[in-house]
Design an enzyme around this catalytic site. Structure first.
Site, short mmCIF file in Angstrom:
data_model
loop_
_atom_site.label_atom_id
_atom_site.label_comp_id
_atom_site.label_asym_id
_atom_site.label_seq_id
_atom_site.Cartn_x
_atom_site.Cartn_y
_atom_site.Cartn_z
N LYS A 30 -0.16 -5.69 -4.38
CA LYS A 30 1.02 -6.40 -3.90
C LYS A 30 2.33 -5.70 -4.27
O LYS A 30 3.32 -5.83 -3.57
CB LYS A 30 1.04 -7.83 -4.45
N GLU B 75 7.85 -16.71 -1.28
CA GLU B 75 6.94 -17.81 -1.52
C GLU B 75 5.85 -17.30 -2.42
O GLU B 75 5.56 -16.10 -2.45
CB GLU B 75 6.32 -18.25 -0.19
N SER C 186 -8.69 -4.37 -4.99
CA SER C 186 -7.28 -4.73 -4.77
C SER C 186 -6.53 -5.10 -6.03
O SER C 186 -5.31 -4.95 -6.10
CB SER C 186 -7.19 -5.87 -3.75
C1 LIG Z 1 -3.05 -11.55 -3.05
C2 LIG Z 1 -4.26 -10.76 -3.31
C3 LIG Z 1 -5.22 -10.52 -2.31
C4 LIG Z 1 -5.13 -11.11 -0.93
O1 LIG Z 1 -4.05 -10.66 -0.17
P1 LIG Z 1 -4.22 -9.64 1.05
O2 LIG Z 1 -2.90 -9.71 1.72
O3 LIG Z 1 -5.33 -10.13 1.89
O4 LIG Z 1 -4.50 -8.32 0.47
C5 LIG Z 1 -6.31 -9.74 -2.62
N1 LIG Z 1 -6.48 -9.22 -3.85
C6 LIG Z 1 -5.60 -9.44 -4.85
C7 LIG Z 1 -5.86 -8.83 -6.18
C8 LIG Z 1 -4.46 -10.21 -4.62
O5 LIG Z 1 -3.59 -10.42 -5.62
#
Ligand SMILES: *Cc1c(COP(=O)(O)O)cnc(C)c1O
Length: 395
Positions: free
Chosen positions: A87, A109, A375
């Site tokens: 993010k 948000e 992620s």
């Molecule tokens: C917010 C988040 C997501 C989901 O958001 P996407 O926009 O689908 O990437 C996935 N993994 C983590 C670690 C997050 O913080």
């Protein structure tokens, strides 16, 4: 068919009140000018290196691969970025863009607080004021992230109306933006909402796929067979996939299967949803027959949303990306598996992607290659998992 700007096939668009159009127009224009600017690109890429910690490694998970006994599994380590998830790529990009536009204030948000923390970080970095809208229910559940945002200098605005969660926070943030557009930029957290947000966020997250493509070519001398990423709004997935869309590489997006599709307690928009309009764009949506948006459930807050980015809807219909889901139980198992076999505690969101790799790898040959987008890191989820496992009182 002529490509309409702001649309991915029939998805996307700009379904907002008339009062918001000037703000979106201004942002669209600024992004197209500033985004191309050499100075801006240089500044952003230096920041990604020195502040975010990029490039993130592409790591060969040897023990997990051996354990599963099939395809080679590589992890794209977004968990190693500053603040611990992808993010930050987007939040920092938008903070920088806002500063160039002459804005003094960022609003955003947040649901679980991860995007709020990333935006507060970007604001602190860029020297901008910051206010984060968050439902009262979420504030209670995510007290630590509320404190983190305040520590970073942001004001957290409680939204005590509606379901007191993410979608109500989005509505309030949009309302604020309409009133204060001269001074304020709204940092949307994923590839969702009215045009140009899905395009802007995609651009700022595309660094993931660009890096991964170069890295796998250097390590293996060829492209992977599969990419796997979890899909909440869809930004980490689009970030990775965008680097390979023109290649002969299969892609899988993994949604939150929650307690199973039949239970109705999930956030699997493709398995259980239909096309509709929600919070500014047309996409797949969990709704009842009258078009009322349904409640969602997932063990991971980041995947727990009723709709999904419009580009994913497009890629789904074209058959370019396959979408599946992992249940809470499967994600928890993957969370523990990756911790044990690799010494990496993944975010629960990312554990959904790992879970799909666990299913897929044994069905492939040892010569084949999978890249999983990791992620984020799981520190934020450890207490939650402990509670689920019944040892929460220790924490
Ligand atoms: C917010 C988040 C997501 C989901 O958001 P996407 O926009 O689908 O990437 C996935 N993994 C983590 C670690 C997050 O913080």
């Amino acid at each position: 068919m002529k490509k309409k700007r702001g649309y991915f096939g029939e998805y996307g668009g700009r379904f907002v009140p008339e009062t918001l159009i000037p703000a979106l127009e201004e942002l669209d224009r600024a992004f197209r000018e500033i985004g191309k600017d050499k100075e801006f690109r240089k500044e952003f890429s230096e920041l990604l290196r020195d502040y975010v910690g990029r490039p993130t490694p592409l790591y060969y998970a040897a023990r997990l691969t051996e354990h599963l006994g099939g395809a080679k599994i590589y992890l794209k380590r977004e968990d190693l970025t500053h603040t611990g998830a992808h993010k930050i790529n987007n939040a920092l990009g938008q903070a920088l863009l806002a500063k160039r536009m002459g804005k003094k204030r960022l609003i955003a948000e947040t649901g679980a607080g991860q995007h709020g923390v990333a935006t507060a970080t970007g604001a602190a970095f860029a020297g901008l004021k910051c206010e984060i809208y968050m439902g009262s229910e979420d504030m209670k559940r995510q007290a630590l992230n509320v404190f983190r945002m305040r520590l970073l200098g942001a004001e957290v605005r409680e939204v005590p109306i509606g379901s007191r969660t993410l979608k109500d926070a989005i509505n309030e943030a949009l309302r604020d933006w309409t009133t204060n557009v001269k001074t304020t930029h709204y940092v949307l957290g994923t590839v969702f909402g009215p045009h140009p947000f899905p395009t802007i966020v995609r651009e700022f997250q595309s660094v993931i796929g660009k890096e991964a493509r170069g890295q796998i070519l250097r390590k293996e001398g060829r492209l992977p067979d599969y990419l796997i990423a979890c899909v909440g709004g869809g930004s980490n997935a689009i970030g990775l996939f965008s680097g390979f869309l023109k290649d002969d590489v299969k892609m899988i997006g993994v949604e939150a299967g929650g307690l199973g599709i039949r239970s109705g307690k999930h956030a699997a928009r493709f398995a259980g949803g239909s096309v509709g309009i929600f919070q500014g764009c047309r996409s797949y949506l969990l709704q009842d027959r009258d078009g009322n948006v349904l409640g969602t459930h997932s063990v991971s807050a980041g995947l727990d949303y009723a709709s999904v980015g419009p580009e994913h809807a497009f890629l789904h219909d074209r058959g370019r990306v396959k979408y599946t889901y992992a249940t809470d139980r499967e994600a928890l198992r993957a969370f523990e598996l990756l911790s044990r076999f690799e010494g990496i505690i993944p975010a629960l969101e990312s554990a959904h992607a790992i879970s799909e790799a666990v299913k897929l790898a044994p069905t492939l040959s040892k010569k084949q290659i999978i890249i999983v987008n990791l992620s984020g890191r799981g520190d934020k989820d450890v207490a939650h998992v402990a509670r689920i496992r019944g040892i929460g009182d220790l924490l």
